[in-house]
Motif scaffolding. Structure first.
Motif, mmCIF file in Angstrom:
data_model
loop_
_atom_site.group_PDB
_atom_site.id
_atom_site.type_symbol
_atom_site.label_atom_id
_atom_site.label_comp_id
_atom_site.label_asym_id
_atom_site.label_seq_id
_atom_site.Cartn_x
_atom_site.Cartn_y
_atom_site.Cartn_z
ATOM 1 N N ALA A 61 34.861 19.474 43.532
ATOM 2 C CA ALA A 61 36.012 20.006 42.802
ATOM 3 C C ALA A 61 37.257 19.175 43.084
ATOM 4 N N LYS A 62 37.459 18.820 44.341
ATOM 5 C CA LYS A 62 38.616 17.993 44.700
ATOM 6 C C LYS A 62 38.579 16.674 43.925
ATOM 7 N N THR A 63 37.404 16.064 43.809
ATOM 8 C CA THR A 63 37.265 14.803 43.075
ATOM 9 C C THR A 63 37.622 14.996 41.604
ATOM 10 N N SER A 64 37.163 16.086 40.998
ATOM 11 C CA SER A 64 37.452 16.345 39.586
ATOM 12 C C SER A 64 38.948 16.536 39.358
ATOM 13 N N PHE A 65 39.575 17.324 40.219
ATOM 14 C CA PHE A 65 41.006 17.574 40.044
ATOM 15 C C PHE A 65 41.831 16.313 40.296
ATOM 16 N N GLU A 66 41.408 15.499 41.233
ATOM 17 C CA GLU A 66 42.126 14.245 41.475
ATOM 18 C C GLU A 66 41.997 13.295 40.288
ATOM 19 N N ALA A 67 40.845 13.325 39.599
ATOM 20 C CA ALA A 67 40.689 12.506 38.393
ATOM 21 C C ALA A 67 41.662 12.966 37.313
ATOM 22 N N ALA A 68 41.865 14.283 37.199
ATOM 23 C CA ALA A 68 42.834 14.799 36.236
ATOM 24 C C ALA A 68 44.260 14.422 36.636
ATOM 25 N N LEU A 69 44.558 14.492 37.919
ATOM 26 C CA LEU A 69 45.906 14.155 38.390
ATOM 27 C C LEU A 69 46.215 12.668 38.230
ATOM 28 N N ALA A 70 45.183 11.837 38.231
ATOM 29 C CA ALA A 70 45.410 10.406 38.011
ATOM 30 C C ALA A 70 45.902 10.138 36.602
ATOM 31 N N VAL A 71 45.588 11.044 35.680
ATOM 32 C CA VAL A 71 46.042 10.918 34.293
ATOM 33 C C VAL A 71 47.349 11.661 34.082
ATOM 34 N N GLU A 72 47.470 12.840 34.696
ATOM 35 C CA GLU A 72 48.658 13.688 34.517
ATOM 36 C C GLU A 72 49.041 14.257 35.883
ATOM 37 N N SER A 73 49.959 13.581 36.535
ATOM 38 C CA SER A 73 50.228 13.864 37.953
ATOM 39 C C SER A 73 50.796 15.253 38.213
ATOM 40 N N GLY A 74 51.443 15.856 37.233
ATOM 41 C CA GLY A 74 52.044 17.168 37.468
ATOM 42 C C GLY A 74 51.257 18.322 36.890
ATOM 43 N N ASN A 75 50.007 18.117 36.545
ATOM 44 C CA ASN A 75 49.230 19.184 35.923
ATOM 45 C C ASN A 75 49.034 20.337 36.912
ATOM 46 N N PRO A 76 49.531 21.547 36.592
ATOM 47 C CA PRO A 76 49.473 22.637 37.572
ATOM 48 C C PRO A 76 48.058 23.128 37.867
ATOM 49 N N ILE A 77 47.170 23.106 36.872
ATOM 50 C CA ILE A 77 45.786 23.535 37.131
ATOM 51 C C ILE A 77 45.130 22.577 38.111
ATOM 52 N N ALA A 78 45.348 21.280 37.906
ATOM 53 C CA ALA A 78 44.748 20.289 38.805
ATOM 54 C C ALA A 78 45.327 20.394 40.210
ATOM 55 N N LEU A 79 46.640 20.579 40.309
ATOM 56 C CA LEU A 79 47.263 20.704 41.630
ATOM 57 C C LEU A 79 46.776 21.949 42.359
ATOM 58 N N PHE A 80 46.789 23.076 41.673
ATOM 59 C CA PHE A 80 46.364 24.323 42.311
ATOM 60 C C PHE A 80 44.881 24.247 42.667
ATOM 61 N N GLY A 81 44.077 23.722 41.742
ATOM 62 C CA GLY A 81 42.640 23.621 42.010
ATOM 63 C C GLY A 81 42.342 22.714 43.186
ATOM 64 N N ARG A 82 43.051 21.580 43.265
ATOM 65 C CA ARG A 82 42.837 20.695 44.417
ATOM 66 C C ARG A 82 43.256 21.390 45.705
ATOM 67 N N GLY A 83 44.350 22.154 45.619
ATOM 68 C CA GLY A 83 44.797 22.882 46.809
ATOM 69 C C GLY A 83 43.768 23.883 47.279
ATOM 70 N N VAL A 84 43.169 24.611 46.337
ATOM 71 C CA VAL A 84 42.120 25.574 46.696
ATOM 72 C C VAL A 84 40.938 24.852 47.332
ATOM 73 N N ALA A 85 40.513 23.749 46.713
ATOM 74 C CA ALA A 85 39.379 22.990 47.251
ATOM 75 C C ALA A 85 39.674 22.507 48.665
ATOM 76 N N ARG A 86 40.895 22.043 48.908
ATOM 77 C CA ARG A 86 41.254 21.547 50.239
ATOM 78 C C ARG A 86 41.278 22.697 51.255
ATOM 79 N N ARG A 87 41.903 23.809 50.888
ATOM 80 C CA ARG A 87 41.987 24.940 51.819
ATOM 81 C C ARG A 87 40.607 25.498 52.136
ATOM 82 N N ARG A 88 39.778 25.654 51.099
ATOM 83 C CA ARG A 88 38.467 26.254 51.312
ATOM 84 C C ARG A 88 37.545 25.347 52.117
#
Length: 306
Positions: free
Chosen positions: A247-274
């Motif tokens: 999941a972290k890899t998927s969200f980081e791929a999205a952030l590489a295209v759109e750095s401020g995307n809130p779904i990608a940021l929140f999702g990466r945060g969840v993946a990191r915390r979990r």
């Protein structure tokens, strides 16, 4: 039709020029060469031949523009389309080529009048499709459907028009209509990332067909790794399945295209915390700065965030 005129006119000119077969050769190569470099070279010679009519030279420029675009040089392609339109403002290939590039680069205000001109002059199905895409991105969903319908009148199996209409219907709450259009789009082109990603989100939001949603997400990012919706849908599904690293890899791929995307940021945060990285909370807090309801959205999507 104008490309045929170009060959015919050049042939006549060459015969009248006592053996100037280079003119005929350049015109034919401009229209038939498969390699981009050869096509660009031949079209350049034809475009610069001032013994041709403006319309014929316009075709050479727009054909070279297509080759430049296929080679990845969109700046050169735009320049060629501009030259083509200066010579013949009704050149459909130049109008469409310019419109495609402007839509792809997000220059919607510049693209719309070019494409509406193509519709006015030629009733172009592709131009209707592209204007429909502009309308969707501007939130004009009812008007978008009108343009997609016009595109589908030209080509009932147009996967891009079907996917665009599906997205507009989805935003208007016509979920059954959207599902039907996505299904048709994918049957027409199984590698169309926007259709695969759109159906993934439709199924995910409705909490149905989740195995198909996983397949659609994988197909979307395989077809286009920069498709944000595909990466986000896959990331959310991976969170639901407890696949934190993926999941972290998927969200980081999205952030590489759109750095401020809130779904990608929140999702990466969840993946990191979990996965034990407490610094993931920073991502989640940053996402909340963009969208104060982002946590509720993830709850709705069935993601356990803590």
């Amino acid at each position: 039709m104008r490309k045929i005129w170009l060959v015919g006119a050049l042939t006549a000119l060459a015969l009248a020029a006592c053996g100037r077969t280079d003119v005929v050769d350049d015109s034919e190569r401009c229209l038939t060469a498969q390699e981009a470099e050869a096509k660009i070279e031949a079209c350049t010679a034809a475009a610069q031949n001032e013994s041709l009519t403006p319309e014929q030279r316009s075709v050479a420029y727009s054909t070279r523009g297509d080759a430049q675009g296929e080679a990845g040089d969109v700046t050169a392609a735009l320049r060629d389309y501009g030259s083509a339109l200066e010579l013949d403002e009704e050149n459909l290939a130049a109008l469409l080529g310019r419109g495609r590039i402007l839509v792809a680069s997000g220059q919607l205000d510049a693209a719309e009048p070019v494409l509406r001109r193509a519709i006015e002059l030629h009733q172009s199905g592709e131009a209707n499709d592209l204007v429909g895409q502009i309308m969707v991105r501007q939130g004009e969903f009812v008007e978008a459907i009108t343009f997609f319908n016009a595109a589908l009148n030209h080509d009932p199996r147009s996967a891009t028009a079907l996917a665009g209409r599906a997205r507009a219907k989805q935003r208007l709450g016509d979920l059954d209509g959207a599902a039907n259009d996505y299904d048709q789009a994918i049957r027409a082109d199984g590698n169309l990332a926007v259709a695969r990603a759109g159906r993934c989100w439709l199924d995910l939001n409705e909490n149905r067909e989740l195995e198909r949603a996983r397949q659609d997400a994988d197909a979307a990012v395989t077809a286009d790794a920069r498709n944000i919706d595909g990466q986000l849908c896959r990331g959310v599904l991976q969170l639901r399945d407890g696949q934190w690293a993926d999941a972290k890899t998927s969200f980081e791929a999205a952030l590489a295209v759109e750095s401020g995307n809130p779904i990608a940021l929140f999702g990466r945060g969840v993946a990191r915390r979990r996965s034990g990285d407490r610094a993931g909370a920073e991502d989640m807090n940053q996402a909340r700065d963009f969208d104060g309801h982002i946590g509720e959205q993830f709850d709705h999507l069935g993601v356990q965030t803590y």
